[in-house]
Write a protein that holds these residues in place. Structure first.
Motif, mmCIF file in Angstrom:
data_model
loop_
_atom_site.group_PDB
_atom_site.id
_atom_site.type_symbol
_atom_site.label_atom_id
_atom_site.label_comp_id
_atom_site.label_asym_id
_atom_site.label_seq_id
_atom_site.Cartn_x
_atom_site.Cartn_y
_atom_site.Cartn_z
ATOM 1 N N LEU A 231 0.810 -1.210 0.000
ATOM 2 C CA LEU A 231 0.000 0.000 0.000
ATOM 3 C C LEU A 231 0.850 1.269 0.000
ATOM 4 C CD1 LEU A 231 -2.740 1.370 0.069
ATOM 5 C CD2 LEU A 231 -2.770 1.070 2.555
ATOM 6 N N PRO A 232 1.874 1.395 0.860
ATOM 7 C CA PRO A 232 2.703 2.611 0.805
ATOM 8 C C PRO A 232 3.383 2.780 -0.550
ATOM 9 C CG PRO A 232 3.093 1.400 2.844
ATOM 10 C CD PRO A 232 2.291 0.514 1.979
ATOM 11 N N GLU A 233 3.801 1.682 -1.151
ATOM 12 C CA GLU A 233 4.448 1.761 -2.461
ATOM 13 C C GLU A 233 3.446 2.176 -3.540
ATOM 14 O OE1 GLU A 233 6.864 -1.133 -5.584
ATOM 15 O OE2 GLU A 233 6.757 -1.665 -3.452
ATOM 16 N N GLY A 234 2.200 1.657 -3.433
ATOM 17 C CA GLY A 234 1.178 2.051 -4.390
ATOM 18 C C GLY A 234 0.864 3.529 -4.295
ATOM 19 N N GLU A 235 0.790 4.058 -3.070
ATOM 20 C CA GLU A 235 0.525 5.488 -2.894
ATOM 21 C C GLU A 235 1.692 6.326 -3.403
ATOM 22 O OE1 GLU A 235 -0.217 5.628 1.273
ATOM 23 O OE2 GLU A 235 -2.361 5.146 1.083
ATOM 24 N N ALA A 236 2.934 5.859 -3.154
ATOM 25 C CA ALA A 236 4.107 6.575 -3.657
ATOM 26 C C ALA A 236 4.151 6.541 -5.181
ATOM 27 C CB ALA A 236 5.382 5.964 -3.074
ATOM 28 N N LEU A 237 3.768 5.399 -5.756
ATOM 29 C CA LEU A 237 3.735 5.266 -7.214
ATOM 30 C C LEU A 237 2.715 6.218 -7.817
ATOM 31 C CD1 LEU A 237 4.866 3.546 -9.597
ATOM 32 C CD2 LEU A 237 2.932 2.012 -9.253
ATOM 33 N N ARG A 238 1.568 6.329 -7.168
ATOM 34 C CA ARG A 238 0.538 7.244 -7.653
ATOM 35 C C ARG A 238 1.029 8.689 -7.630
ATOM 36 N NH1 ARG A 238 -4.897 7.242 -4.349
ATOM 37 N NH2 ARG A 238 -3.441 8.010 -2.766
ATOM 38 N N GLU A 239 1.653 9.088 -6.538
ATOM 39 C CA GLU A 239 2.142 10.466 -6.443
ATOM 40 C C GLU A 239 3.230 10.738 -7.474
ATOM 41 O OE1 GLU A 239 0.764 12.838 -4.651
ATOM 42 O OE2 GLU A 239 -0.716 11.308 -4.107
ATOM 43 N N GLU A 240 4.102 9.754 -7.704
ATOM 44 C CA GLU A 240 5.183 9.926 -8.671
ATOM 45 C C GLU A 240 4.635 10.063 -10.093
ATOM 46 O OE1 GLU A 240 8.930 10.294 -10.372
ATOM 47 O OE2 GLU A 240 8.325 10.414 -8.262
ATOM 48 N N LEU A 241 3.647 9.242 -10.439
ATOM 49 C CA LEU A 241 3.081 9.290 -11.785
ATOM 50 C C LEU A 241 2.215 10.524 -12.000
ATOM 51 C CD1 LEU A 241 2.129 5.529 -12.285
ATOM 52 C CD2 LEU A 241 4.026 6.760 -13.343
ATOM 53 N N LYS A 242 1.635 11.050 -10.933
ATOM 54 C CA LYS A 242 0.802 12.248 -11.042
ATOM 55 C C LYS A 242 1.626 13.526 -11.089
ATOM 56 C CE LYS A 242 -2.459 12.654 -8.100
ATOM 57 N NZ LYS A 242 -3.190 12.566 -6.825
ATOM 58 N N SER A 243 2.907 13.443 -10.764
ATOM 59 C CA SER A 243 3.709 14.647 -10.582
ATOM 60 C C SER A 243 3.786 15.505 -11.832
ATOM 61 C CB SER A 243 5.134 14.273 -10.126
ATOM 62 O OG SER A 243 5.768 13.452 -11.105
ATOM 63 N N ARG A 244 3.689 14.854 -13.038
ATOM 64 C CA ARG A 244 3.726 15.648 -14.270
ATOM 65 C C ARG A 244 2.562 15.332 -15.194
ATOM 66 N NH1 ARG A 244 10.089 15.566 -16.192
ATOM 67 N NH2 ARG A 244 10.971 16.306 -14.231
ATOM 68 N N GLY A 245 1.693 14.406 -14.789
ATOM 69 C CA GLY A 245 0.624 13.983 -15.685
ATOM 70 C C GLY A 245 -0.720 14.582 -15.381
#
Length: 480
Positions: free
Chosen positions: A131-145
């Protein structure tokens, strides 16, 4: 996140469940075919298949890797044929996290990534990550998209910087379950399950049970029927509470963030620029009580994400609370009044005819061949006439600058608000009878689920009103 990673080993379980589900019908059919003879051989075949399924699930998990590199999500997968999928951050429309029962046991989540071209399924799906990795992945992918569109209105300035949110109370959730009408769905599922299980019940036991039930008497059977429907009603309420429990909607700078679910926790992201229309649904049960459901039509997305192909923004609220809710979360759609241009009175006969014509023929046929049962189709005929009258009464439109609001009814009443720039097509239609009455049918189209069109129709409106709306729509080319 440049280093390639594998999914959590629990993904093996999900791969196995998915494979078994795909072959479940064939397995059941084989069991029915060989249950009397050669059942041992069938068991051996199922055992071999299960070993193959497990081996395939392990290999699928082992060969699946993902990483973020050069502003792209890069996925490699495939057991025998190696496939690579690169998804640019700028193409990503939304990232949703879903945690089922098994996910929550291991503190995992499922990450679903959708782009503008998403079809039946999500563009990419990571079935099991921490779960923490999924949330971090979401934030990383949203950072420029998640950059706003150039033509987005300046409504963000009126939204509080504290990210407003709203939750649903248990009382409202219980009312939602009570008035959802899901008892019909539960009854259909129960009937389907019974029809499948019936063939496995020994014939002697089935006959003795039916004789016992018949011998109970009318009063006891009526009580049992009432208890059965009460049980189904309670199951419908429980289903709604489980589905929408802990429902929370939060407005961020450029998106709405929704979490819901008791057993399966879903976290949905709805970019504001993808909202094509906002609707208010009043079911035939909830409308007299003053309760509505607020939903949004979203461009693109997968079928699995939708709630009847739309996204629920709030499951249930009072009708007079809608404007404050929209003012907080979608200010552009707030302020719609209750004054609609109604349908002309001369259009009422068409609504009555469309809703009741079939039952009129059925009533005539029953009156000729089964006159003793004429009361049954008469009740249905009266009901359809009332429904046709309500459809005519509730139809109409409201035009305010660049925003058009239409209202129509199928069973429940729907109010749809959309902006000029979101409408993809406008169509005016007339049949011969409408021309004689100076009436017309208007059909509007917006981009909907899977990128296909979602259509809204108002039938038998004044022809002059249809022409006015047609002129209003055609002015988009002039930048109005």
């Amino acid at each position: 996140m440049f280093e390639a990673k594998r999914l959590h080993p629990a993904a093996i379980i999900f791969n196995l469940i998915k494979t078994v589900r795909e072959f479940l019908f064939a397995i059941i059919l084989g069991f029915i075919t060989f249950r009397d003879e050669s059942l041992v051989y069938f068991g051996l075949i199922v055992g071999v298949l299960l070993i193959v399924f497990i081996a395939g699930s392990v290999l699928t998990w082992y060969r699946f890797t993902y990483r973020i590199e050069d502003d792209e999500l890069r996925i490699e997968y495939g057991v025998f044929i190696r496939k690579k999928r690169f998804i640019s951050k700028n193409r990503i429309q939304s990232i949703d996290l879903t945690s089922g029962v098994i996910h929550r046991i291991f503190n995992l989540t499922k990450v679903q990534i959708e782009t503008a071209g998403t079809g039946m399924d999500a563009e990419a799906s990571l079935s099991a990550v921490k779960l923490p990795e999924g949330e971090a992945l979401r934030e990383e992918l949203k950072s420029r998209g998640a950059e706003p569109a150039e033509d987005e209105e300046s409504a963000d300035e009126s939204v509080e910087k504290t990210n407003p949110s709203a939750t649903i109370s248990f009382k409202r959730l219980f009312i939602a379950g009570t008035t959802s009408g899901s008892i019909g769905v539960v009854m259909a599922l129960a009937a389907t399950a019974f029809s499948q299980v019936e063939q496995f019940i020994p014939e002697r036991f089935y006959e003795s049970t039916m004789q016992w039930v018949i011998g109970l008497g009318v009063v006891i059977l009526a009580v049992m029927a009432i208890l059965f429907f009460l049980l189904l009603w309670l199951l419908g309420i429980a289903g709604t509470i489980i589905k929408y429990g802990k429902f929370t909607i939060t407005r961020n700078e450029h998106e709405l963030f929704i979490t819901r679910g008791l057993l399966e926790k879903k976290q949905l992201t709805i970019p504001l620029r993808r909202i094509q229309a906002v609707g208010i649904q009043e079911s035939i049960i909830r409308q007299p009580l003053g309760y509505v459901t607020v939903f949004a039509e979203i461009a693109g997305g997968s079928l699995a994400k939708g709630e009847d192909f739309s996204s629920i923004l709030f499951p249930i609220m009072k009708r007079d609370e809608v404007d404050d809710f929209l003012e907080t979360f979608l200010p552009d759609y707030a302020g719609a009044g209750d004054e609609f241009a109604p349908l002309p009175k001369r259009a009422r006969k068409f609504y009555l005819m469309r809703s009741s014509l079939l039952f009129l023929f059925i009533t005539a046929a029953v009156a000729i061949f089964f006159p003793a049962f004429i009361w049954a189709p008469l009740i249905l005929l009266i009901g359809t006439l009332i429904l046709g009258w309500m459809r005519h009464r509730d139809g109409g439109f409201q035009l305010e600058g660049k925003r058009l609001t239409i209202r129509h009814r199928v069973l429940g009443r729907n109010t749809i608000m959309m902006y000029h720039k979101r409408i993809q097509a406008f169509e005016k239609k007339q049949h011969k009878l409408q021309k004689l009455q100076d009436l017309a049918t208007m059909r509007l189209s917006i981009i909907g689920t899977m990128g296909t069109g979602t259509h809204f129709t108002v039938k038998d409106m004044e022809e002059t009103d249809a022409d006015e709306l047609s002129d209003w729509y055609s002015r988009r080319s002039q930048g109005s």
